[in-house]
Design a protein around this motif. Structure first.
Motif, PDB file in Angstrom:
ATOM      1  N   LEU A 206       0.842  -1.195   0.000  1.00  0.00           N
ATOM      2  CA  LEU A 206       0.000   0.000   0.000  1.00  0.00           C
ATOM      3  C   LEU A 206       0.877   1.245   0.000  1.00  0.00           C
ATOM      4  N   THR A 207       0.488   2.248  -0.815  1.00  0.00           N
ATOM      5  CA  THR A 207       1.201   3.525  -0.918  1.00  0.00           C
ATOM      6  C   THR A 207       0.195   4.656  -0.927  1.00  0.00           C
ATOM      7  N   TRP A 208       0.535   5.777  -0.213  1.00  0.00           N
ATOM      8  CA  TRP A 208      -0.329   6.963  -0.175  1.00  0.00           C
ATOM      9  C   TRP A 208       0.373   8.130  -0.893  1.00  0.00           C
ATOM     10  N   SER A 209      -0.457   8.977  -1.550  1.00  0.00           N
ATOM     11  CA  SER A 209       0.088  10.195  -2.173  1.00  0.00           C
ATOM     12  C   SER A 209      -0.883  11.336  -1.959  1.00  0.00           C
ATOM     13  N   ARG A 210      -0.317  12.533  -1.893  1.00  0.00           N
ATOM     14  CA  ARG A 210      -1.141  13.751  -1.898  1.00  0.00           C
ATOM     15  C   ARG A 210      -0.753  14.534  -3.131  1.00  0.00           C
ATOM     16  N   GLY A 211      -1.643  14.529  -4.117  1.00  0.00           N
ATOM     17  CA  GLY A 211      -1.272  15.065  -5.426  1.00  0.00           C
ATOM     18  C   GLY A 211      -0.204  14.175  -6.025  1.00  0.00           C
ATOM     19  N   THR A 212       0.962  14.777  -6.306  1.00  0.00           N
ATOM     20  CA  THR A 212       2.073  13.999  -6.866  1.00  0.00           C
ATOM     21  C   THR A 212       3.076  13.603  -5.798  1.00  0.00           C
ATOM     22  N   GLU A 213       2.794  14.028  -4.506  1.00  0.00           N
ATOM     23  CA  GLU A 213       3.756  13.769  -3.424  1.00  0.00           C
ATOM     24  C   GLU A 213       3.486  12.408  -2.782  1.00  0.00           C
ATOM     25  N   ILE A 214       4.480  11.541  -2.750  1.00  0.00           N
ATOM     26  CA  ILE A 214       4.370  10.251  -2.067  1.00  0.00           C
ATOM     27  C   ILE A 214       4.541  10.497  -0.567  1.00  0.00           C
ATOM     28  N   LEU A 215       3.579   9.980   0.259  1.00  0.00           N
ATOM     29  CA  LEU A 215       3.597  10.199   1.701  1.00  0.00           C
ATOM     30  C   LEU A 215       4.297   9.047   2.417  1.00  0.00           C
ATOM     31  N   ARG A 216       5.059   9.411   3.439  1.00  0.00           N
ATOM     32  CA  ARG A 216       5.735   8.402   4.257  1.00  0.00           C
ATOM     33  C   ARG A 216       5.523   8.741   5.731  1.00  0.00           C
ATOM     34  N   ASN A 217       5.789   7.776   6.594  1.00  0.00           N
ATOM     35  CA  ASN A 217       5.614   7.996   8.027  1.00  0.00           C
ATOM     36  C   ASN A 217       6.522   9.109   8.521  1.00  0.00           C
ATOM     37  N   SER A 218       5.954  10.010   9.361  1.00  0.00           N
ATOM     38  CA  SER A 218       6.719  11.103   9.945  1.00  0.00           C
ATOM     39  C   SER A 218       6.135  11.407  11.317  1.00  0.00           C
ATOM     40  N   THR A 219       6.553  12.566  11.909  1.00  0.00           N
ATOM     41  CA  THR A 219       6.031  12.901  13.237  1.00  0.00           C
ATOM     42  C   THR A 219       4.541  13.217  13.195  1.00  0.00           C
ATOM     43  N   ARG A 220       4.024  13.696  12.064  1.00  0.00           N
ATOM     44  CA  ARG A 220       2.596  14.043  11.952  1.00  0.00           C
ATOM     45  C   ARG A 220       1.810  13.071  11.100  1.00  0.00           C
ATOM     46  N   ILE A 221       2.495  12.317  10.283  1.00  0.00           N
ATOM     47  CA  ILE A 221       1.797  11.410   9.360  1.00  0.00           C
ATOM     48  C   ILE A 221       2.191   9.981   9.678  1.00  0.00           C
TER      49      ILE A 221
ATOM     50  N   ILE B 152       1.036   5.816   8.579  1.00  0.00           N
ATOM     51  CA  ILE B 152       0.240   4.858   7.785  1.00  0.00           C
ATOM     52  C   ILE B 152       0.088   3.595   8.612  1.00  0.00           C
ATOM     53  N   TRP B 153      -1.169   3.279   8.949  1.00  0.00           N
ATOM     54  CA  TRP B 153      -1.453   2.146   9.830  1.00  0.00           C
ATOM     55  C   TRP B 153      -1.272   0.818   9.097  1.00  0.00           C
ATOM     56  N   TYR B 154      -1.215  -0.240   9.908  1.00  0.00           N
ATOM     57  CA  TYR B 154      -1.053  -1.585   9.335  1.00  0.00           C
ATOM     58  C   TYR B 154      -2.240  -1.953   8.439  1.00  0.00           C
ATOM     59  N   ASP B 155      -3.446  -1.477   8.813  1.00  0.00           N
ATOM     60  CA  ASP B 155      -4.622  -1.829   8.000  1.00  0.00           C
ATOM     61  C   ASP B 155      -4.773  -0.927   6.781  1.00  0.00           C
ATOM     62  N   GLY B 156      -3.829   0.021   6.566  1.00  0.00           N
ATOM     63  CA  GLY B 156      -3.854   0.874   5.381  1.00  0.00           C
ATOM     64  C   GLY B 156      -4.355   2.272   5.623  1.00  0.00           C
ATOM     65  N   SER B 157      -4.932   2.571   6.783  1.00  0.00           N
ATOM     66  CA  SER B 157      -5.474   3.899   7.047  1.00  0.00           C
ATOM     67  C   SER B 157      -4.344   4.917   7.203  1.00  0.00           C
ATOM     68  N   LEU B 158      -4.643   6.167   6.771  1.00  0.00           N
ATOM     69  CA  LEU B 158      -3.696   7.268   6.865  1.00  0.00           C
ATOM     70  C   LEU B 158      -4.123   8.176   8.010  1.00  0.00           C
ATOM     71  N   GLU B 159      -3.202   8.468   8.955  1.00  0.00           N
ATOM     72  CA  GLU B 159      -3.496   9.322  10.101  1.00  0.00           C
ATOM     73  C   GLU B 159      -2.635  10.573  10.025  1.00  0.00           C
ATOM     74  N   ILE B 160      -3.290  11.760  10.199  1.00  0.00           N
ATOM     75  CA  ILE B 160      -2.588  13.033  10.243  1.00  0.00           C
ATOM     76  C   ILE B 160      -2.870  13.647  11.604  1.00  0.00           C
ATOM     77  N   ILE B 161      -1.812  13.920  12.392  1.00  0.00           N
ATOM     78  CA  ILE B 161      -1.946  14.459  13.738  1.00  0.00           C
ATOM     79  C   ILE B 161      -1.820  15.990  13.684  1.00  0.00           C
ATOM     80  N   ASN B 162      -2.599  16.696  14.567  1.00  0.00           N
ATOM     81  CA  ASN B 162      -2.555  18.160  14.657  1.00  0.00           C
ATOM     82  C   ASN B 162      -2.754  18.775  13.274  1.00  0.00           C
ATOM     83  N   ALA B 163      -3.919  18.440  12.693  1.00  0.00           N
ATOM     84  CA  ALA B 163      -4.205  18.861  11.314  1.00  0.00           C
ATOM     85  C   ALA B 163      -4.274  20.380  11.210  1.00  0.00           C
ATOM     86  N   THR B 164      -3.787  20.908  10.064  1.00  0.00           N
ATOM     87  CA  THR B 164      -3.829  22.343   9.775  1.00  0.00           C
ATOM     88  C   THR B 164      -4.621  22.561   8.501  1.00  0.00           C
TER      89      THR B 164
END
Length: 1026
Positions: A453-468, A470-482
């Motif tokens: 499983l891979t996530w993208s925002r527009g053309t940007e490929i998303l990876r795990n970070s302090t705010r983002i 990607i869960w084992y079941d595939g869900s994408l979590e964004i902390i302290n959303a702006t």
């Protein structure tokens, strides 16, 4: 629907074709998806039992000649069946009709114990796999007759205990019930405190043999499984007269250690021989008796219904009479058959995935777990797969068993393969998240094996970070959303069977905030409290308020008596607590909630009121009139406890009463108190209430029942009196003491008496608590002798005080004088009077009159009694024209004196049965003339002497009675209302049957003279046929 694995042939076809489609992923994805849908439509499910065989007992003497072991399962395709007996498959084709199949049921013709007895298992199979039924036994039931051995008489001295053996004949199963026949069937003996039949061995026990026990006894045995009963030969029991002796209790029926299954009903038996008949009491060592315990059969049987683990323990029975005690104790262990804590369910898993199939059972002993696959042994213990294969598909059974039973849980495991697709769980088009909050975008496609499983925002490929993340079941979590996080997000998935992707748009909203939070409130019971709560939120969203108390939501509508919401002001969640009670105290939380986020604020509500109930009541230092009670203090509800009130209750009343304590006031800072002035040997239960300045709190849970220690009685029986009775008897009476004055076990009375002119008292023990009378018989006792008597109570702790001494007289002699001048006067065909001359003797209390017809025996004579003040009596309901004999005798409490010489009299003939025939009722001025035909009597009837005429208002029974020898009479014409004239024959034999006629009063508005003229005119018109 239960999922099924693909057949192996189809799997190979799918694999071979997939290699040719690799060059066109879109076409390959489409073909895989269509094939998956097609297979979903076609596949069915594995067998599921709807009926399984059960343990069966077949009576050896059954006339049916057939037994059926039932088995039925559903499944697609329809299952087929086979049966296994004692681990060998039954071949229906070679049994020549002995076995046959009806559906899944196994029918056995002419069953034989040596051929057909054993353990049976049904196997149900279809293309998805096979399952194995529970094991069921087929046994053969029988109850053979008693053997006819020589029976000897059983001779037992009266007052001694006896046991008559039953010795049941060979039988199966062991579910017999026992009764005993006395002399003739179906005269079964009545079981009571003195007689008991053990249902463990069938023996008859008689605690104390009495003369009434003489007879022939037969043990009647019934097998409930095969509905058959047999008798033993009759055993003669002959009680032997013996001086009454007393004996210690001797327990002959003792229950063994018992292993019971959870939820069963358990029966314990305990019975003792002894004289007096012992009292039996049951206790559980160091613990109260179970709430479901029931004692029956005069204490000999303890039944515990629906037994639970906490009922396990040592049980004791104690037999006691005034000679002593005998005790027995044994353990009752509670175990349990296996029961599912977590059973398996039909499961679908991806090929190559790990899989742990949990299967947990409880029981005592702890059950073992084993597994069957398609009806065959597969595994023991936990079942885990590190990488599932197609061959792992099939029907599985988790089997839990211990010494008390075996249970099965059946399920199908289906291993699947599928290219990724979002058709079954598409992603949301829009996902809302609050600024500063958490945003979660789910991506859960259907795919097997598990896709990458891979996530993208527009053309940007998303990876795990302090705010983002990607869960084992595939869900994408964004902390302290702006606001900058808003936009389009795409999820890409791929496995070795294909690819897929889907997108969602993230929208950021303004956060919800509490702007006026609730504050702590302190009230007294009955007052109101207001909790404020205001909030701000995103204007595009709806806002709702929810209140919780200690974490539990408050339903304002259902609890409108105590809660009210303020809904008039926008964004206002104010809560009003009305008529606050103690249960309303706690932490209140206001939750302002939109579909995106929520905000909370909390405050404490303190409600002051009467104290809560104390807990942990224990009764200690139990004495005859006092106990010490300890407890743990309850909540003071924010107002200090000032004192405690202790109450008690006994069987004497359903109401609780305040107890006396030492010291009289139980201060609020103590947790124990001494209760005094209790009744010895009385069963009590106690409860405690705490008090403060706001009132008395709720009572504690009642303590377990306890019995105070015994002590000698301190109250003497009252109303000691007596006298009368039969010749040579001294009758002594008193009012028995109520139960609350017994003060101990083995309660009874000591009766003391002596002639008035003597010094030595004679003492007699009456061991019955309910007794209020004692009769002393002495052939040397002079009649009407003066005696002094007194009575005292006793129990197993000692004797109480004597009553006041009373003066009574021994029984008189029966009268010796015969009544004289006896005469009889016949009154009618059914009545006569008897008279006699009074006997001037104060010992005579009355007279007995006997009379009988010459067709009857003197022993069957009718008897009536008259007081000593009467010198005549009326004999009624005699037979007409019948000869009778009559005599008179004087009597008193000692008996009946000699009768007078009998007199003979003959009753009159019966009155004429013919009713007078009323021929006319004519008015003449102010009178009515009633005329009737003369009545002529028959040869067997009394001669007519005249007539009696009763003139009465209609609806009443009383009136004017006339007598006449004529066949007519004049009576006054009624002035108002209707009257009845009754005419009957009068004769020596009495009055005959009634004839009657009704006569009306004057007609309204017509004078008597005009009415006579009118009647004449009507008669003329009728004559002329006008």
């Amino acid at each position: 629907m239960v999922k099924s694995r693909l057949p192996k042939t189809n799997s190979r076809m799918l694999d071979s074709r997939s290699s040719k489609l690799c060059d066109d992923p879109a076409q390959g994805h489409f073909i895989y998806f269509i094939f998956y849908l097609f297979s979903e439509e076609l596949k069915g499910y594995g067998p599921i039992f709807e009926e399984q065989p059960i343990d069966t007992v077949y009576p050896e003497e059954s006339p049916d000649g057939r037994v059926s072991m039932n088995c039925r399962a559903r499944g697609i395709p329809t299952p087929t069946y086979k049966w296994i007996r004692n681990d060998w498959e039954i071949d229906i084709t070679v049994t020549k009709g002995h076995y046959s199949m009806v559906g899944g049921n196994l029918e056995i013709s002419s069953p034989e114990k040596s051929i057909d007895g054993g353990t049976y298992v049904c196997i149900a199979t279809n293309t998805h796999g096979a399952i194995r039924s529970r094991e069921a036994t087929l046994n053969f039931g029988y109850l053979y007759p008693f053997t006819h051995e020589k029976i000897y008489e059983v001779k037992v001295p009266e007052g001694v205990g006896a046991m008559i053996l039953c010795d049941a004949p060979p039988h199966y199963p062991d579910d017999l019930s026992y009764r005993w026949v006395l002399n003739d069937f179906p005269e079964f003996i009545t079981l009571d405190k003195r007689r008991f039949v053990s249902q463990a061995n069938g023996n008859l026990y008689i605690a104390k043999v009495e003369a009434s026990d003489k007879g022939n006894y037969s043990c009647f045995v019934t097998s409930n499984s095969i509905t058959k009963s047999v008798f033993s030969s009759f055993i003669p029991l002959i009680p032997q007269p013996d001086r009454s002796k007393t004996y210690l209790p001797d327990l002959k029926v003792k229950f063994p250690d018992i292993y019971a299954l959870l939820g069963q009903n358990v029966t314990l038996e305990c019975f003792a021989l002894g004289n007096p008949v012992p009292e039996i009491r049951w206790t559980k060592r160091l613990e109260p008796m179970p709430t479901t315990a029931d004692i029956s059969m005069s204490g000999a049987v303890l039944r515990i219904f629906n037994i639970q683990f906490e009922d396990e323990g040592t049980y004791e029975c104690e037999a006691e009479n005034h000679r002593g005690k005998d005790k027995h104790s044994a353990m009752v262990y509670v175990e349990a058959s296996p029961e599912w804590v977590e059973h398996i369910n039909d499961t679908e898993r991806d090929i190559g995935s790990e899989f742990h199939w949990p299967c947990v059972a409880a029981g005592k002993p702890i059950p073992t777990i084993r597994w069957l696959k398609n009806g065959l042994p597969y595994w023991k213990g936990e079942l885990r797969f590190s990488s599932l294969k197609f061959d792992d598909s099939g029907m599985y059974q988790c089997v839990a068993e211990n010494t008390h039973g075996i249970i099965y849980s059946n399920a199908e495991l289906n291993v699947i393969v599928l290219p990724p697709t979002f058709e079954f769980s598409p992603m949301k088009k829009e996902v809302l998240a609050a600024k500063g909050g958490q945003a979660i975008i789910e991506c859960k496609p259907r795919a097997a094996p598990r896709p990458k499983l891979t996530w993208s925002r527009g053309t940007e490929i998303l990876r795990n970070s302090t705010r983002i993340h990607i869960w084992y079941d595939g869900s994408l979590e964004i902390i302290n959303a702006t606001v900058a996080d808003a936009g389009n997000y795409t999820c890409f998935v791929q496995n070795n069977k294909g690819k897929a992707n889907s997108s969602s748009t993230l929208i950021i909203t303004a956060p919800t905030r509490i702007i006026l939070a609730p504050t702590n409130v302190d009230v007294t019971v009955g007052q109101n409290a207001t909790l404020q709560c205001h909030a701000s939120h995103d204007p595009s969203l709806d806002l709702t308020f929810i209140w919780t108390l200690n974490g539990y939501p408050i339903d304002v509508d259902k609890e409108s008596d105590h809660y009210e919401r303020s809904i008039m002001i926008k964004n206002n969640g104010e809560l009003i607590v009305k008529d606050a009670q103690l249960r309303h105290a706690g932490r209140y939380t206001c939750v302002a909630q939109s579909i995106v986020d929520n905000a909370t604020a909390s405050a404490d509500l303190v409600v002051r009121g009467p104290p809560g109930p104390p807990g942990g009541l224990k009764i200690e230092d139990i004495r005859n009139t006092s106990v010490v009670i300890t407890w743990s203090r309850g909540t003071d509800n924010h107002s200090p406890i000032s004192n405690y009130t202790i109450q008690a209750r006994t069987f004497l009343s359903e109401y609780w009463k305040d107890c006396k304590t030492d010291p009289p006031l139980v201060e609020g800072n103590v947790e124990s108190a001494k209760v005094i002035d209790l009744i010895p040997w009385m069963e009590y239960e106690f409860r405690i209430m705490a008090n403060n300045i706001l009132g008395m709190g709720d009572p504690s849970i009642p303590s377990p029942k306890i019995r105070t220690e015994g002590s000698p009685p301190n109250v003497a029986p009252s109303e000691v009196s007596g006298g009368g009775g039969s010749n040579r008897e001294l009758t002594i009476t008193w009012v028995p003491l109520p139960r609350e004055y017994h003060f101990g076990n083995n309660f009874g009375y000591v009766v003391a008496f002596k002639p008035f002119d003597q010094y030595d008292w004679k003492r007699v023990t009456v061991p019955q608590a309910e007794a209020g009378r004692y009769v002393h018989k002495d052939e040397s006792m002079p009649p009407t002798s003066q005696y002094q008597v007194k009575v005292r109570a006793f129990n197993n702790k000692g004797e109480g005080p004597f009553s006041l001494t009373a003066i009574i007289y021994s029984a008189e002699d029966a009268p010796t004088e015969r009544p004289r001048n006896v005469n009889v006067k016949v009154l009618s065909s059914t009545e006569a009077t008897v008279s006699w001359q009074h006997i001037f003797n104060p010992a005579v209390t009355g007279y007995q009159i006997r009379y009988w017809s010459i067709h009857e025996k003197e022993i069957a004579a009718n008897k009536i009694q008259a007081s000593s003040q009467n010198i005549s009596a009326r004999l009624e309901n005699l037979k007409p024209d019948t000869q009778y004999r009559v005599d008179v005798a004087a009597f008193n409490t000692a008996g009946i004196g000699p009768p007078s010489s009998s007199l003979v009299f003959i009753t009159e003939k019966a009155p004429p049965r013919q009713r007078p025939n009323i021929v006319s009722s004519v008015r003449s001025g102010s009178k009515y003339i009633i005329t009737w035909d003369h009545v002529r009597s028959q040869s067997n009837e009394s001669t007519v002497k005249g007539y009696k005429v009763l003139y009465r208002p209609d609806g009443q029974f009383n009136g004017t009675l006339y007598k006449t020898g004529k066949h007519y009479i004049e009576v006054p014409a009624p002035v108002k209302g209707q009257y009845v004239v009754e005419v009957r024959v009068h004769s020596e034999g009495g009055d005959g049957e009634v004839a009657q006629v009704k006569i009306p009063g004057a007609a309204a508005g017509i004078s008597p003279s005009c009415l006579g003229l009118l009647l004449s005119v009507i008669g003329i018109l009728a004559y002329l046929e006008f």
